[in-house]
Write an enzyme that holds these catalytic residues in place. Structure first.
Site, PDB file in Angstrom:
ATOM      1  N   ASN A  39       5.386   6.491 -13.401  1.00 11.55           N
ATOM      2  CA  ASN A  39       5.986   7.812 -13.597  1.00 11.55           C
ATOM      3  C   ASN A  39       7.466   7.607 -13.921  1.00 11.55           C
ATOM      4  O   ASN A  39       8.121   6.763 -13.304  1.00 11.55           O
ATOM      5  CB  ASN A  39       5.847   8.664 -12.334  1.00 11.55           C
ATOM      6  CG  ASN A  39       4.403   8.973 -12.008  1.00 11.55           C
ATOM      7  OD1 ASN A  39       3.588   9.197 -12.878  1.00 11.55           O
ATOM      8  ND2 ASN A  39       4.074   8.966 -10.730  1.00 11.55           N
ATOM      9  N   HIS A  97       1.964   2.081 -10.215  1.00 11.15           N
ATOM     10  CA  HIS A  97       0.849   2.411  -9.334  1.00 11.15           C
ATOM     11  C   HIS A  97      -0.401   1.695  -9.825  1.00 11.15           C
ATOM     12  O   HIS A  97      -0.706   1.718 -11.014  1.00 11.15           O
ATOM     13  CB  HIS A  97       0.555   3.916  -9.377  1.00 11.15           C
ATOM     14  CG  HIS A  97       1.652   4.778  -8.873  1.00 11.15           C
ATOM     15  ND1 HIS A  97       1.594   5.380  -7.642  1.00 11.15           N
ATOM     16  CD2 HIS A  97       2.832   5.153  -9.427  1.00 11.15           C
ATOM     17  CE1 HIS A  97       2.691   6.098  -7.462  1.00 11.15           C
ATOM     18  NE2 HIS A  97       3.458   5.976  -8.534  1.00 11.15           N
ATOM     19  N   HIS A 113       8.662   1.571 -10.223  1.00  5.79           N
ATOM     20  CA  HIS A 113       7.454   1.133  -9.535  1.00  5.79           C
ATOM     21  C   HIS A 113       6.223   1.535 -10.338  1.00  5.79           C
ATOM     22  O   HIS A 113       6.200   2.552 -11.002  1.00  5.79           O
ATOM     23  CB  HIS A 113       7.367   1.676  -8.111  1.00  5.79           C
ATOM     24  CG  HIS A 113       7.390   3.169  -8.000  1.00  5.79           C
ATOM     25  ND1 HIS A 113       8.527   3.923  -8.187  1.00  5.79           N
ATOM     26  CD2 HIS A 113       6.401   4.052  -7.718  1.00  5.79           C
ATOM     27  CE1 HIS A 113       8.245   5.199  -8.027  1.00  5.79           C
ATOM     28  NE2 HIS A 113       6.949   5.307  -7.732  1.00  5.79           N
ATOM     29  N   ARG A 154       0.842  -1.197   0.000  1.00  5.32           N
ATOM     30  CA  ARG A 154       0.000   0.000   0.000  1.00  5.32           C
ATOM     31  C   ARG A 154       0.874   1.243   0.000  1.00  5.32           C
ATOM     32  O   ARG A 154       1.887   1.308   0.692  1.00  5.32           O
ATOM     33  CB  ARG A 154      -0.916   0.023   1.222  1.00  5.32           C
ATOM     34  CG  ARG A 154      -2.041  -0.989   1.141  1.00  5.32           C
ATOM     35  CD  ARG A 154      -3.032  -0.741   2.273  1.00  5.32           C
ATOM     36  NE  ARG A 154      -4.125  -1.660   2.229  1.00  5.32           N
ATOM     37  CZ  ARG A 154      -5.246  -1.465   1.529  1.00  5.32           C
ATOM     38  NH1 ARG A 154      -5.396  -0.374   0.818  1.00  5.32           N
ATOM     39  NH2 ARG A 154      -6.212  -2.355   1.554  1.00  5.32           N
ATOM     40  N   ASP A 155       0.470   2.231  -0.796  1.00 10.78           N
ATOM     41  CA  ASP A 155       1.168   3.513  -0.825  1.00 10.78           C
ATOM     42  C   ASP A 155       1.019   4.172   0.545  1.00 10.78           C
ATOM     43  O   ASP A 155      -0.074   4.176   1.119  1.00 10.78           O
ATOM     44  CB  ASP A 155       0.565   4.390  -1.924  1.00 10.78           C
ATOM     45  CG  ASP A 155       1.385   5.635  -2.190  1.00 10.78           C
ATOM     46  OD1 ASP A 155       1.461   6.506  -1.292  1.00 10.78           O
ATOM     47  OD2 ASP A 155       1.932   5.752  -3.296  1.00 10.78           O
TER      48      ASP A 155
END
Length: 120
Positions: free
Chosen positions: A90, A105, A103, A33-34
């Protein structure tokens, strides 16, 4: 982003030296989880191997396939596969990347907004 020890934060999470709420892991990737979520479901999927950016993936490395497979499984597990979600990477500072360990998302459609447009 490099932690106070001078090491990559995501490498620390992969090695379980830095706590995170891990939701999935296999021999290639770790998902968690972010820490500052932009939506109710905001999961980061990182390769176990340290690769700084999408631009640094060696030719022939199947890392994106492993990330994609993990994302589809996690989306099912979190109940967003059918309702919809965003899946993005990104790249570099200009593209919104803050932590230089590749990474992806996975973000549910509910709750997304301004933060997504600004990057990590």
């Amino acid at each position: 982003m490099v932690g106070s020890t001078g090491r990559c934060v995501f490498c620390g999470i992969v090695k379980k030296e830095i706590p995170a709420e891990i939701v999935y892991e296999d021999e290639f990737v770790v998902a968690f989880r972010d820490a500052n979520p932009a939506a109710p479901v905001h999961i980061l999927v990182v390769p176990r191997e340290h690769i700084p950016t999408l631009n640094d993936i060696p030719l022939g490395n199947p890392v994106l396939s492993h990330i994609g497979s993990a994302v589809t499984r996690i989306a099912e597990d979190f109940g967003v596969a059918q309702s919809g979600y965003r899946f993005f990477i990104n790249v570099n500072r200009g593209g919104g990347q803050v932590i230089f360990h590749l990474h992806a998302h996975l973000v549910s459609r509910t709750g997304t907004g301004e933060k997504i447009a600004k990057g990590d």
